[in-house]
Design a protein around this motif. Structure first.
Motif, PDB file in Angstrom:
ATOM      1  N   GLY A  93       0.770  -1.195  -0.005  1.00  0.00           N
ATOM      2  CA  GLY A  93       0.171  -0.108   0.280  1.00  0.00           C
ATOM      3  C   GLY A  93       0.610   1.291  -0.091  1.00  0.00           C
ATOM      4  O   GLY A  93       0.555   2.321   0.463  1.00  0.00           O
ATOM      5  N   ARG A  94       2.073   1.171  -0.382  1.00  0.00           N
ATOM      6  CA  ARG A  94       3.041   2.446  -0.655  1.00  0.00           C
ATOM      7  C   ARG A  94       3.627   2.277  -1.894  1.00  0.00           C
ATOM      8  O   ARG A  94       5.024   2.163  -1.966  1.00  0.00           O
ATOM      9  CB  ARG A  94       4.092   2.204   0.593  1.00  0.00           C
ATOM     10  CG  ARG A  94       3.561   2.383   1.789  1.00  0.00           C
ATOM     11  CD  ARG A  94       4.588   2.033   3.241  1.00  0.00           C
ATOM     12  NE  ARG A  94       5.418   3.196   3.147  1.00  0.00           N
ATOM     13  CZ  ARG A  94       6.606   3.173   3.770  1.00  0.00           C
ATOM     14  NH1 ARG A  94       6.775   2.110   4.670  1.00  0.00           N
ATOM     15  NH2 ARG A  94       7.237   3.872   3.612  1.00  0.00           N
ATOM     16  N   SER A  95       2.745   2.646  -2.993  1.00  0.00           N
ATOM     17  CA  SER A  95       3.165   2.513  -4.254  1.00  0.00           C
ATOM     18  C   SER A  95       3.957   3.616  -4.758  1.00  0.00           C
ATOM     19  O   SER A  95       4.219   4.651  -4.104  1.00  0.00           O
ATOM     20  CB  SER A  95       2.099   2.201  -5.344  1.00  0.00           C
ATOM     21  OG  SER A  95       1.350   1.179  -5.025  1.00  0.00           O
ATOM     22  N   ARG A  96       4.971   3.573  -5.680  1.00  0.00           N
ATOM     23  CA  ARG A  96       5.693   4.629  -6.500  1.00  0.00           C
ATOM     24  C   ARG A  96       4.568   5.660  -6.790  1.00  0.00           C
ATOM     25  O   ARG A  96       3.355   5.361  -7.338  1.00  0.00           O
ATOM     26  CB  ARG A  96       6.322   4.031  -7.782  1.00  0.00           C
ATOM     27  CG  ARG A  96       7.327   2.962  -7.310  1.00  0.00           C
ATOM     28  CD  ARG A  96       8.507   3.547  -6.523  1.00  0.00           C
ATOM     29  NE  ARG A  96       9.603   2.555  -6.454  1.00  0.00           N
ATOM     30  CZ  ARG A  96       9.997   2.050  -5.062  1.00  0.00           C
ATOM     31  NH1 ARG A  96       9.495   2.268  -4.310  1.00  0.00           N
ATOM     32  NH2 ARG A  96      10.923   1.151  -5.062  1.00  0.00           N
ATOM     33  N   GLU A 141      -3.634   5.699  -4.495  1.00  0.00           N
ATOM     34  CA  GLU A 141      -3.145   4.288  -4.466  1.00  0.00           C
ATOM     35  C   GLU A 141      -4.170   3.329  -4.612  1.00  0.00           C
ATOM     36  O   GLU A 141      -5.390   3.466  -4.595  1.00  0.00           O
ATOM     37  CB  GLU A 141      -2.841   4.196  -2.865  1.00  0.00           C
ATOM     38  CG  GLU A 141      -2.348   2.860  -2.151  1.00  0.00           C
ATOM     39  CD  GLU A 141      -0.954   2.592  -2.996  1.00  0.00           C
ATOM     40  OE1 GLU A 141      -0.490   1.738  -2.935  1.00  0.00           O
ATOM     41  OE2 GLU A 141       0.047   3.681  -2.888  1.00  0.00           O
ATOM     42  N   SER A 142      -3.588   2.154  -5.247  1.00  0.00           N
ATOM     43  CA  SER A 142      -4.407   1.167  -5.586  1.00  0.00           C
ATOM     44  C   SER A 142      -5.444   1.407  -6.575  1.00  0.00           C
ATOM     45  O   SER A 142      -6.603   0.936  -6.525  1.00  0.00           O
ATOM     46  CB  SER A 142      -5.045   0.375  -4.458  1.00  0.00           C
ATOM     47  OG  SER A 142      -4.178  -0.244  -3.532  1.00  0.00           O
ATOM     48  N   THR A 143      -5.183   2.200  -7.599  1.00  0.00           N
ATOM     49  CA  THR A 143      -6.080   2.661  -8.660  1.00  0.00           C
ATOM     50  C   THR A 143      -5.707   2.451  -9.929  1.00  0.00           C
ATOM     51  O   THR A 143      -4.606   2.486 -10.347  1.00  0.00           O
ATOM     52  CB  THR A 143      -6.245   4.165  -8.414  1.00  0.00           C
ATOM     53  OG1 THR A 143      -6.676   4.542  -7.137  1.00  0.00           O
ATOM     54  CG2 THR A 143      -7.198   4.917  -9.560  1.00  0.00           C
ATOM     55  N   LEU A 144      -6.665   2.235 -10.964  1.00  0.00           N
ATOM     56  CA  LEU A 144      -6.584   2.049 -12.429  1.00  0.00           C
ATOM     57  C   LEU A 144      -6.880   3.448 -12.913  1.00  0.00           C
ATOM     58  O   LEU A 144      -7.773   3.904 -12.664  1.00  0.00           O
ATOM     59  CB  LEU A 144      -7.424   1.145 -12.838  1.00  0.00           C
ATOM     60  CG  LEU A 144      -7.980   0.923 -14.310  1.00  0.00           C
ATOM     61  CD1 LEU A 144      -6.762   0.870 -15.051  1.00  0.00           C
ATOM     62  CD2 LEU A 144      -8.867  -0.173 -14.399  1.00  0.00           C
ATOM     63  N   PHE A 185      -8.661  -0.494  -8.289  1.00  0.00           N
ATOM     64  CA  PHE A 185      -7.779  -1.558  -8.955  1.00  0.00           C
ATOM     65  C   PHE A 185      -8.036  -2.982  -8.046  1.00  0.00           C
ATOM     66  O   PHE A 185      -8.677  -4.000  -8.276  1.00  0.00           O
ATOM     67  CB  PHE A 185      -6.539  -1.275  -9.171  1.00  0.00           C
ATOM     68  CG  PHE A 185      -5.429  -2.354  -9.778  1.00  0.00           C
ATOM     69  CD1 PHE A 185      -6.032  -3.186 -11.052  1.00  0.00           C
ATOM     70  CD2 PHE A 185      -4.387  -2.771  -9.179  1.00  0.00           C
ATOM     71  CE1 PHE A 185      -5.212  -3.893 -11.448  1.00  0.00           C
ATOM     72  CE2 PHE A 185      -3.750  -3.849  -9.867  1.00  0.00           C
ATOM     73  CZ  PHE A 185      -3.933  -4.322 -10.849  1.00  0.00           C
ATOM     74  N   LEU A 186      -7.122  -2.839  -6.899  1.00  0.00           N
ATOM     75  CA  LEU A 186      -7.124  -4.018  -6.073  1.00  0.00           C
ATOM     76  C   LEU A 186      -7.111  -3.340  -4.623  1.00  0.00           C
ATOM     77  O   LEU A 186      -6.559  -2.315  -4.258  1.00  0.00           O
ATOM     78  CB  LEU A 186      -5.909  -5.037  -6.238  1.00  0.00           C
ATOM     79  CG  LEU A 186      -6.063  -5.946  -7.425  1.00  0.00           C
ATOM     80  CD1 LEU A 186      -4.768  -6.711  -7.572  1.00  0.00           C
ATOM     81  CD2 LEU A 186      -7.193  -7.042  -7.425  1.00  0.00           C
ATOM     82  N   GLU A 187      -7.647  -4.151  -3.807  1.00  0.00           N
ATOM     83  CA  GLU A 187      -7.423  -3.895  -2.405  1.00  0.00           C
ATOM     84  C   GLU A 187      -6.038  -4.560  -1.984  1.00  0.00           C
ATOM     85  O   GLU A 187      -5.844  -5.627  -2.382  1.00  0.00           O
ATOM     86  CB  GLU A 187      -8.425  -4.374  -1.479  1.00  0.00           C
ATOM     87  CG  GLU A 187      -9.667  -3.855  -1.382  1.00  0.00           C
ATOM     88  CD  GLU A 187      -9.942  -2.350  -0.730  1.00  0.00           C
ATOM     89  OE1 GLU A 187      -9.118  -2.052  -0.027  1.00  0.00           O
ATOM     90  OE2 GLU A 187     -10.557  -1.729  -1.713  1.00  0.00           O
ATOM     91  N   ALA A 188      -5.124  -3.891  -1.295  1.00  0.00           N
ATOM     92  CA  ALA A 188      -3.830  -4.285  -0.899  1.00  0.00           C
ATOM     93  C   ALA A 188      -3.862  -5.671  -0.092  1.00  0.00           C
ATOM     94  O   ALA A 188      -4.736  -5.866   0.851  1.00  0.00           O
ATOM     95  CB  ALA A 188      -3.096  -3.414   0.280  1.00  0.00           C
ATOM     96  N   ALA A 189      -3.203  -6.600  -0.376  1.00  0.00           N
ATOM     97  CA  ALA A 189      -3.263  -7.799   0.214  1.00  0.00           C
ATOM     98  C   ALA A 189      -2.785  -7.961   1.503  1.00  0.00           C
ATOM     99  O   ALA A 189      -1.912  -7.236   1.899  1.00  0.00           O
ATOM    100  CB  ALA A 189      -2.491  -8.850  -0.681  1.00  0.00           C
TER     101      ALA A 189
END
Length: 279
Positions: A208-211, A259-262, A275-279
């Motif tokens: 949950g800490r993306s570029r 975060e976690s977005t398309l 996009f996805l919930e962080a695993a």
């Protein structure tokens, strides 16, 4: 790890963004304030779709292991062509060697793909992920990066039929294999994919800490905000760019992708989807 940009809109001389912006991609290769590494000098790539009635469906590629700021061929090509959709990428190698086949973007048929980030514990998961690639696609894996494996795994899982579903399944596959090997946070990065018409961009990491990832505001909106900005006249009304970090310092010119977005870019403009919930 790297910096990239993707453009879609009216045919444009790519150097306008790659070379000439205040904080262009070439400038970011030397100084990247928002990047994990300040310098991205381990190669450069440029991929573009042609425009006009004789345009080919498959994109053309240029790769070089020269630093972007030192590559005269990159300048020549991006000043010589015009394109309605192009990708460019500057690399900071995180382990795989510096060689042409490891430079982004990657291509298969009419598809292009590029990635900023990494698959954590790639040495441990590489065998399982590589064996999950369809045998008919495996010969097209020419380099040694985790990014190219990610691309061909997505192709295996249906990228050409449903890019969003395929990328979700690809990321979940990476996370499943990573967990099997004791990797706590297997997936990290931002991704751009195109079929020559639509651009799909993804911002996601298991932790949950993306570029970082941004897209430009609409050109008509920017012209209204900055009527004296002559540079905006270089762009058509449908010009949009998705970038690892903003290309200028104009307030409101670039919008962060959550975060976690398309973020999907097509003829209608932008739209965001979870996009996805962080695993």
């Amino acid at each position: 790890m790297c910096r990239w940009l993707a453009y879609r809109g009216e045919s444009l001389q790519p150097s306008t963004l790659i070379l000439d912006s205040a904080h262009s991609l070439v400038a970011q290769s030397l100084n990247s304030p928002l990047g994990a590494e300040t310098v991205n000098g381990d190669g450069v790539g440029f991929g573009w779709y042609s425009s006009g009635p004789d345009a080919a469906g498959s994109p053309a590629l240029f790769h070089s292991i020269e630093p972007a700021w030192h590559d005269q061929n990159l300048r020549e090509i991006t000043q010589a062509v015009r394109s309605p959709l192009f990708f460019s990428h500057v690399r900071a190698a995180g382990g795989p060697p510096i060689q042409n086949t490891n430079c982004h973007p990657f291509r298969y048929e009419n598809w292009m793909f590029m990635h900023n980030g990494f698959l954590s514990g790639f040495a441990e998961v590489k065998r399982d992920l590589t064996f999950a690639i369809d045998p008919s696609l495996y010969p097209h894996v020419r380099g040694t990066t985790d990014s190219e494996v990610l691309f061909h795994l997505a192709l295996t899982l249906g990228l050409r039929e449903d890019p969003v579903k395929a990328m979700r399944e690809t990321v979940r596959k990476v996370e499943s294999v990573g967990r099997d090997h004791g990797v706590p946070f297997p997936m990290q990065g931002t991704i751009a994919v195109s079929d020559g018409d639509t651009v799909w961009t993804f911002r996601y990491s298991t932790q949950g800490r993306s570029r970082s990832l941004f897209h430009s505001a609409d050109i008509p909106t920017l012209r209204h905000l900055y009527p004296d900005a002559e540079r905006l006249e270089l762009f058509g009304d449908t010009a949009h760019v998705v970038v690892s970090e903003p290309l200028n310092d104009l307030p409101g010119a670039f919008i962060e992708v959550p975060e976690s977005t398309l973020a999907i870019l097509d003829a209608e403009g932008y739209r965001h989807e979870p996009f996805l919930e962080a695993a």
